[in-house]
Every structure is written in C-alpha cells, then in structure tokens.
Enzyme design. Structure first.
Site, PDB file in Angstrom:
ATOM      1  N   SER A 234       0.581  -1.153   0.056  1.00 21.50           N
ATOM      2  CA  SER A 234       0.085  -0.251  -0.542  1.00 21.50           C
ATOM      3  C   SER A 234       0.625   1.240   0.172  1.00 21.50           C
ATOM      4  O   SER A 234       1.621   0.990  -1.249  1.00 21.50           O
ATOM      5  CB  SER A 234      -0.730  -0.097   0.870  1.00 21.50           C
ATOM      6  N   ASP A 328      -8.141  -5.484  -6.335  1.00 17.20           N
ATOM      7  CA  ASP A 328      -7.970  -5.195  -4.811  1.00 17.20           C
ATOM      8  C   ASP A 328      -8.472  -3.376  -5.041  1.00 17.20           C
ATOM      9  O   ASP A 328      -8.618  -2.610  -6.123  1.00 17.20           O
ATOM     10  CB  ASP A 328      -6.404  -3.631  -5.799  1.00 17.20           C
ATOM     11  N   HIS A 359      -6.800  -6.336  -1.537  1.00 17.32           N
ATOM     12  CA  HIS A 359      -5.388  -4.930  -1.530  1.00 17.32           C
ATOM     13  C   HIS A 359      -5.030  -6.022   0.310  1.00 17.32           C
ATOM     14  O   HIS A 359      -3.203  -5.850  -0.417  1.00 17.32           O
ATOM     15  CB  HIS A 359      -6.292  -3.892  -1.177  1.00 17.32           C
TER      16      HIS A 359
END
Length: 418
Positions: A234, A328, A359
């Site tokens: 991320s 995601d 994700h």
C-alpha cells in the site's frame, strides 16, 4: 473414541499443518470448527461440514468440505478462512515475539451452524501458530530518528537485511518481519508515522528518514551488505519504490499493491521535491455495509498534468518484484505496476498478478480481510478480494517473495523450524 489432531501442534503461521479427525462412524456427518481470540479479545472462526470416509476419518487435505466457510479440498481451509464475529475486524498479530495465536479445533456431530455453551464437541485440540521461530530475537529500535523493531535470526550471521513497511494507517506492524526473520533474514520493521515520537500524521515522505534507516540496518554487525531489500504494501509500497529509485543501498524491492506516483503527500529528499497527485475525496462512495470505497479518489495518473508526480523508476538500479491483487478495491494496483514497469528495463522487474486477490496480500495464514477499520478514517475501508483466490495468491506470492529476496540479496540463514 473420536480424536482430532493438528500436526505439528506448534508451527510458524506461514507453514502448513495437517488436521485429521479419527474415530468417527463411516459416513458420519460432522462440523470441523476452528476459532481463536486475538489480543483484543475478538473471536475469529471458521467451520466446514464433512462426511467421514469408510475408515471413519476426515482429512481436509483429502476430503472435500461440503459446506460452511468454504467448499472443496483445502488442507488449510479452517485456518485460511477464519472470519471475525464482529464486522470489520482484521486479524493482526501484535505481540509477535511473546506469544502465538492459539487456534482451537473442535469436531461436532452433525451440522453445527452456530456454537453455543450447550454444544459439546466430540473432540478438540489446540494448535499454536507463531510469528517468530525459536531463537529469533526482537530488538526495539530507537536510534537517531529511526523507530521500529529489528528481528534477528539465531546464529552469528551475517544475514541479508530487509526493511519491512506497511501502509497509510501508520504505527508499527511486525508480523511479516517476524516471519521473514524466521526464514533467515535480518528484518527491520520500520514505522514512519503514528508511532512513538514520530509525527502523528503523514505530512510528507522524507526520504532522508528512510535513508537513515537503511544505513542503520547496514551498519549492524549481523547484517550482510552492501545492499538490502525492502518490502512494502500500500503506502509502504509507494515508499519502497521511491527508496529503490533514489537510495543505492536498495537492491531488491517487493512492491505489493502500491502506486507508482506520489499521492496525497510530497516526497522530499535533499534538494528534490516530488509533488503529489491530490486525493479526490468527493468521489468516495459507501458500500451496502457502510464501508468506504476509495477506489475512485485517485486521478488517472496517465494525465500529462500529473507527470511530475511519477516516481522515476527508470533510475532504479536494483530488481523489483511487483505483486498485484486484481480485485484490489483500494486502487488500480495493476495499472500502477504496469506504468512503473514501462519506465524500467524488462530484466529489472517482474510482475505477479492474481485475479480475485484483494489489497491486503499477506503471508499465508492471514485470512482475507475485505474491509476493516483503520486509524484516521471515520468508517471502515474496503480492501476487496475473493476468499479462495486471495488465499491461493497469498500462498504463491509468499514463496515467490522469499525466493526473490534470497536470489538478489544472497542466501539467507537456514530457515528456523518449530
């Protein structure tokens, strides 16, 4: 007498175990339930319905679950498909070095859709799932500006060094570092905001902080240089890509569901400033469960107006492994990976792209979290993913990540076994 066993009873959380039920009647219908309590007291559980074979056994590695939390043959099904009793909770081990997760395995007669105090199991056992192996040491790091925790494998070393980064919730998350150290790497779980005396909010990415962390790790007598690896997910993947671009110490980078442009915060490094693409928060939508879907808040990075915000990945001299979950819901990770790779020599990068994965691609043993509450957001955030595809992606990508780091950092120490 009915018996359920887990072999080995004590194991690392990223390693498979074998669950076996014996002593049933042939064709007996049973429920196999796994449950654990996290450090906040939240219960996570999974259950699967089986029919015993002619020998009165149930082996999830050979026998298909007929229903429950999953169906089909999944040797680790009741571990991988754990879900919280309370919506929007994510299973994260906090006390990595001090204790394992204790997973209770129970077998009930017939179909047990819910479990109450009146339900007595036919058999039960407990499995320990550890995030550090024997002899792995956790050393708190508070030197200069750097804050985090260093995980060192047993033995004299030196070991290949890795910096481990998580995302936009801040704080210090250590479970992946502990597992990597158990594979023979010296791993610095690095906080960069919302931890100890670091800034509470992320105003900018000061690359000199990450450079200081890299130099600190490489100076350690048990860390083998001259280069190191970085793993990030991320926002941490955005940071990892910037480190690979500007810091010569970084020779192997694992980028998991990140971006290839600065977003929300500028990057500063000496005289350099990379401006961010703003978040368009007015595009946030709510799901049926009330969670935030942030996937539309990112502008199209291909717009020429945002070219100055690109991380100039053509400057990278090391190797990069891009890991993408195609489901995601945080942002279009596959697009960002392809844009980053387009600027790089083909031999310096590789893409692992997983349909149906969300994700939060983590080591195997971390159940899929499709949405969870995180720091600084007023509502839970959607992460995406389909349970079966996500579990397979985690199993495959984790071994690929470990092998990638070994290939480009040199051999790790012998992996620790419980």
């Amino acid at each position: 007498m009915v018996e359920v066993t887990v072999t080995p009873r004590s194991s690392l959380a990223d390693r498979p175990v074998q669950t076996l039920v014996r002593g049933l009647s042939p064709s007996q219908l049973v429920t196999l339930r796994a449950s654990l309590k996290d450090e906040q007291g939240e219960t996570f559980q999974a259950r699967a319905f089986f029919r015993a074979d002619g020998a009165g056994e149930v082996d999830p590695g050979r026998h298909a679950a007929l229903g429950g939390s999953y169906t089909g043959v999944w040797p680790m099904g009741v571990f991988w498909f754990l879900q919280p009793d309370t919506l929007f909770r994510r299973l994260v081990k906090r006390d990595v070095a001090g204790s394992p997760f204790l997973v209770l395995l129970e077998v009930f007669d017939g179909i047990c859709l819910v479990t109450g105090p009146q339900d007595r199991p036919l058999a039960s056992c407990e499995a320990e799932r550890w995030y550090v192996g024997p002899g792995v040491r956790r050393v708190p790091v508070r030197e200069g500006r750097v804050r985090g925790a260093l995980f060192l494998p047993p033995g004299p070393g030196p070991f290949p060094g890795v910096i481990d980064l998580f995302g936009g919730a801040g704080g210090l998350i250590e479970f992946r570092a502990g597992l990597l150290a158990s594979r023979g790497f010296a791993v610095l779980a690095l906080a960069f905001f919302a931890y100890d005396d670091l800034p509470r909010a992320l105003a900018q990415l000061d690359l000199e902080y990450f450079e200081e962390a890299a130099e600190l790790l490489l100076r350690h007598p048990k860390v083998r240089g001259p280069g190191l690896g970085v793993v990030g997910v991320s926002k941490g993947a955005e940071v990892a890509l910037a480190m690979a671009t500007f810091l010569p110490q970084v020779v192997a980078t694992v980028w998991i569901n990140g971006t290839a442009y600065l977003h929300g915060n500028p990057l500063v490094y000496k005289d350099l400033r990379v401006p961010p693409i703003p978040y368009y928060v007015e595009r946030i939508t709510f799901t049926e469960t009330g969670a935030l879907d942030n996937s539309a808040i990112f502008a199209d990075p291909r717009d020429p107006a945002y070219s100055a915000s690109a991380i100039p990945t053509e400057k990278i001299r090391g190797k990069v492994l891009f890991v993408v979950g195609e489901d995601d819901r945080s942002f279009n990770s596959k697009l960002f990976a392809r844009l980053a790779m387009a600027r790089m020599p083909p031999e310096s990068c590789r893409l692992l792209s997983y349909p149906g994965a969300g994700h939060l691609i983590e080591p195997p043993g971390s159940p899929l979290c499709t949405a969870s509450s995180i720091r600084f957001t007023p509502r839970p955030v959607v992460w995406g993913g389909e349970a079966r595809a996500h579990a397979k992606a985690q199993e495959h990508s984790w071994e690929e990540i470990v092998q990638f780091l070994k290939l480009h950092l040199g051999p790790a120490a012998v992996a620790v076994k419980l």
